[in-house]
Design a protein around this motif. Structure first.
Motif, mmCIF file in Angstrom:
data_model
loop_
_atom_site.group_PDB
_atom_site.id
_atom_site.type_symbol
_atom_site.label_atom_id
_atom_site.label_comp_id
_atom_site.label_asym_id
_atom_site.label_seq_id
_atom_site.Cartn_x
_atom_site.Cartn_y
_atom_site.Cartn_z
ATOM 1 N N LEU A 1 -16.189 13.582 60.760
ATOM 2 C CA LEU A 1 -15.663 12.322 61.265
ATOM 3 C C LEU A 1 -14.579 12.623 62.289
ATOM 4 C CD1 LEU A 1 -17.131 11.215 58.756
ATOM 5 C CD2 LEU A 1 -15.174 9.734 58.347
ATOM 6 N N VAL A 2 -14.655 11.966 63.424
ATOM 7 C CA VAL A 2 -13.652 12.156 64.464
ATOM 8 C C VAL A 2 -13.068 10.807 64.841
ATOM 9 C CG1 VAL A 2 -13.193 12.954 66.808
ATOM 10 C CG2 VAL A 2 -14.804 14.213 65.350
ATOM 11 N N GLU A 3 -11.762 10.694 64.689
ATOM 12 C CA GLU A 3 -11.054 9.470 65.050
ATOM 13 C C GLU A 3 -10.392 9.621 66.405
ATOM 14 O OE1 GLU A 3 -9.333 8.772 60.534
ATOM 15 O OE2 GLU A 3 -8.360 7.791 62.236
ATOM 16 N N SER A 4 -10.222 8.485 67.062
ATOM 17 C CA SER A 4 -9.493 8.469 68.322
ATOM 18 C C SER A 4 -8.944 7.068 68.558
ATOM 19 C CB SER A 4 -10.390 8.882 69.492
ATOM 20 O OG SER A 4 -11.482 7.986 69.617
ATOM 21 N N SER B 1 -27.751 12.530 48.630
ATOM 22 C CA SER B 1 -26.493 12.477 47.884
ATOM 23 C C SER B 1 -25.521 11.566 48.623
ATOM 24 C CB SER B 1 -25.896 13.873 47.747
ATOM 25 O OG SER B 1 -26.743 14.716 46.992
ATOM 26 N N GLN B 2 -24.619 10.942 47.888
ATOM 27 C CA GLN B 2 -23.657 10.016 48.491
ATOM 28 C C GLN B 2 -22.249 10.564 48.335
ATOM 29 O OE1 GLN B 2 -24.197 5.596 48.503
ATOM 30 N NE2 GLN B 2 -22.415 5.646 47.156
ATOM 31 N N TYR B 3 -21.518 10.546 49.435
ATOM 32 C CA TYR B 3 -20.149 11.065 49.432
ATOM 33 C C TYR B 3 -19.249 10.110 50.203
ATOM 34 C CZ TYR B 3 -22.601 15.424 48.347
ATOM 35 O OH TYR B 3 -23.412 16.377 47.777
ATOM 36 N N THR B 4 -17.970 10.206 49.915
ATOM 37 C CA THR B 4 -16.956 9.469 50.673
ATOM 38 C C THR B 4 -16.230 10.445 51.584
ATOM 39 O OG1 THR B 4 -16.665 7.831 48.927
ATOM 40 C CG2 THR B 4 -14.894 8.048 50.545
ATOM 41 N N TYR B 5 -16.163 10.105 52.851
ATOM 42 C CA TYR B 5 -15.520 10.961 53.843
ATOM 43 C C TYR B 5 -14.328 10.234 54.460
ATOM 44 C CZ TYR B 5 -19.732 13.824 53.623
ATOM 45 O OH TYR B 5 -20.760 14.628 53.196
ATOM 46 N N TRP B 6 -13.310 11.009 54.798
ATOM 47 C CA TRP B 6 -12.123 10.485 55.476
ATOM 48 C C TRP B 6 -12.001 11.114 56.861
ATOM 49 C CZ3 TRP B 6 -8.967 6.706 53.546
ATOM 50 C CH2 TRP B 6 -9.081 6.414 52.183
ATOM 51 N N GLY B 7 -11.547 10.304 57.817
ATOM 52 C CA GLY B 7 -11.201 10.847 59.117
ATOM 53 C C GLY B 7 -9.895 11.624 59.041
ATOM 54 N N GLN B 8 -9.547 12.270 60.165
ATOM 55 C CA GLN B 8 -8.365 13.126 60.184
ATOM 56 C C GLN B 8 -7.076 12.331 60.336
ATOM 57 O OE1 GLN B 8 -10.204 12.503 62.823
ATOM 58 N NE2 GLN B 8 -9.019 12.694 64.737
ATOM 59 N N GLY B 9 -7.200 11.063 60.656
ATOM 60 C CA GLY B 9 -6.027 10.213 60.835
ATOM 61 C C GLY B 9 -5.592 10.156 62.285
#
Length: 120
Positions: free
Chosen positions: A4-7, A105-113
């Protein structure tokens, strides 16, 4: 593997606008819910907005009418349009995606903020 990439964060004056983006890539079969959270210094991470796979949205009371969450399934992306920003919106913003990978499979991912700072 999923990335995941945030901007889109930055410094803005009160009353201004920012648009945050979160793009997911990798071994993605489907993306279920998408959400934005934020964490101010010394505080817990709180939900800001969520959007389901069907497009239903939910917002924290503090941002209703000012923020809009949008998803683009073709791009595996979620956006947060933030208008009428206030100094109390200052925080690190994180995207949160519930992803079903190609192996089902199901996972929860977080961005880097990404830091959002609103000056008065």
């Amino acid at each position: 593997q999923v990335q995941l990439v945030e901007s889109g964060g930055g410094l803005v004056q009160a009353g201004g606008s920012l648009r945050l983006s979160c793009l997911a890539s990798g071994s993605i079969f489907s993306i279920n819910s998408m959400a934005w959270y934020r964490q101010a210094p010394g505080k817990e991470r709180d939900m800001v907005a969520t959007i389901t796979s069907g497009g239903s949205t939910n917002y924290a009371d503090s941002v209703k009418g000012r923020f809009t969450i949008v998803r683009d399934n073709a791009k595996n992306a979620v956006y947060l349009q933030m208008n009428s920003l206030k100094p109390e919106d200052t925080a690190v913003y994180y995207c949160n995606l519930v992803i079903q990978t190609v192996n089902r499979s199901q996972y929860t991912y977080w961005g880097q903020g990404t830091q959002v700072t609103v000056s008065s």
